[in-house]
Design a protein around this motif. Sequence first.
Motif, mmCIF file in Angstrom:
data_model
loop_
_atom_site.group_PDB
_atom_site.id
_atom_site.type_symbol
_atom_site.label_atom_id
_atom_site.label_comp_id
_atom_site.label_asym_id
_atom_site.label_seq_id
_atom_site.Cartn_x
_atom_site.Cartn_y
_atom_site.Cartn_z
ATOM 1 N N LEU A 168 57.526 20.212 88.467
ATOM 2 C CA LEU A 168 57.343 20.802 89.788
ATOM 3 C C LEU A 168 56.843 22.243 89.651
ATOM 4 N N ALA A 169 56.405 22.816 90.764
ATOM 5 C CA ALA A 169 55.900 24.197 90.751
ATOM 6 C C ALA A 169 56.984 25.171 90.288
ATOM 7 N N SER A 170 58.264 24.814 90.544
ATOM 8 C CA SER A 170 59.390 25.671 90.159
ATOM 9 C C SER A 170 59.661 25.656 88.656
ATOM 10 N N GLY A 171 59.019 24.695 87.939
ATOM 11 C CA GLY A 171 59.279 24.530 86.502
ATOM 12 C C GLY A 171 60.263 23.408 86.202
ATOM 13 N N HIS A 172 60.999 22.943 87.222
ATOM 14 C CA HIS A 172 61.914 21.810 87.036
ATOM 15 C C HIS A 172 61.120 20.560 86.645
ATOM 16 N N VAL A 173 61.724 19.702 85.816
ATOM 17 C CA VAL A 173 61.113 18.414 85.477
ATOM 18 C C VAL A 173 62.004 17.306 86.025
ATOM 19 N N ILE A 174 61.423 16.424 86.845
ATOM 20 C CA ILE A 174 62.152 15.297 87.445
ATOM 21 C C ILE A 174 61.612 14.001 86.850
ATOM 22 N N LYS A 175 62.525 13.089 86.515
ATOM 23 C CA LYS A 175 62.120 11.779 85.988
ATOM 24 C C LYS A 175 62.111 10.744 87.106
ATOM 25 N N ALA A 176 61.045 9.945 87.155
ATOM 26 C CA ALA A 176 60.946 8.832 88.104
ATOM 27 C C ALA A 176 60.592 7.583 87.319
ATOM 28 N N GLN A 177 61.184 6.449 87.708
ATOM 29 C CA GLN A 177 60.914 5.194 86.988
ATOM 30 C C GLN A 177 60.266 4.174 87.896
ATOM 31 N N THR A 178 59.323 3.404 87.317
ATOM 32 C CA THR A 178 58.726 2.287 88.055
ATOM 33 C C THR A 178 58.827 1.031 87.191
#
Length: 379
Positions: free
Chosen positions: A338-348
Amino acid sequence: MAQASQPEEFAPWEDPSAKPLISFKNVTKRFGEFTAIDDLNIDIFEKEFFALLGPSGCGKTTLMRMLAGFESPTEGTILLDGQNIAPIPPNKRAVNMMFQSYALFPHLTVAENIAFGLKRSPMPKDEVADRVNEMLRLTRLEKFGKRKPHQISGGQRQRVALARSLAKAPKLLLLDEPLGALDKKLRQDTQFELMDIQEKTGTTFVIVTHDQEEAMTVASRVAVMDHGKLIQVATPDRIYETPNSVYVADFIGDVNIIEGNAKPHSDGKHEVHWAEGEPPLVGPSNDKITDGMRVSFAIRPEKVSISAERPAADANVISGTVLDIAYLGNLSTYHVQLASGHVIKAQTANNRRIARRSFTWDDTVWLSFTDTAGIILTE
């Protein structure tokens, strides 16, 4: 057309009148200055498949060794069927223990290994052979009774150890990392065999493991431990969906954890304000939350949808760039920065055999999830 009846739900821990088979009452165990078990209270019920789960050194094996009689509590009481078991030596307890190494006698056949304990018990000699045959049938080893341990596979040796442990019909069977020596595929197959055997015999099983998947698969309830304390005791689905702390959420499965400050929202939910310029995350909590409180928002990757266009429906929508992709066969995990530097995991789920990826590295994507998909934690 008549409907099949549903199996009755097994949940004696929710019945106030149910009498536990095992009760730990304010049990503490110290080794010199080190406290391995710290003022622990827990009830385990008859016919349960109970899992003690936690990292190395959390106290789960000490707990099991006290049940078996190899260690005594420094303080507190352990009751088995209402009786204090502290004065009862290990060989006189209605408890058996199956070790990770299996400890089979190499010079004895499979049948002789199973019969070993029975021949030293008060059981009449003419009944021993019948009991051994019953155990061979239960563990599907009828064809292997005359073989030596080195002539059978690792999975079969595991079943011999299990048959030997169950032969004397203990009230309680303790399993210490019983599948640790097996490869992943065999472990998975054997987990279901263990459950099947436990159900058929009605014996209470207590398993010690550091393998979360194993605990979640076999157990009726899971106790997550850390530093000699019980952090949460619940059914596998509750442990996974409604963890009571960041420790449990992080220990069980894969999870995104985002820290922020709480604000009240409608419908009893709360907002988590977590980064400048990012929308607050909305979710429920089982804890008492005050305005401005520091909290953690936990959400599982499979509950995060990923799309090329901004979705309209979901309560939580954030944008980012695909940083990394892990292809795991049945599913793909996208790491989105994200722009904030956070990394989010999403699964498909990869539900088509050959499919071109919808997204690739450096693509701009939208992540979204409902206002009930995550959980806000205060610990």
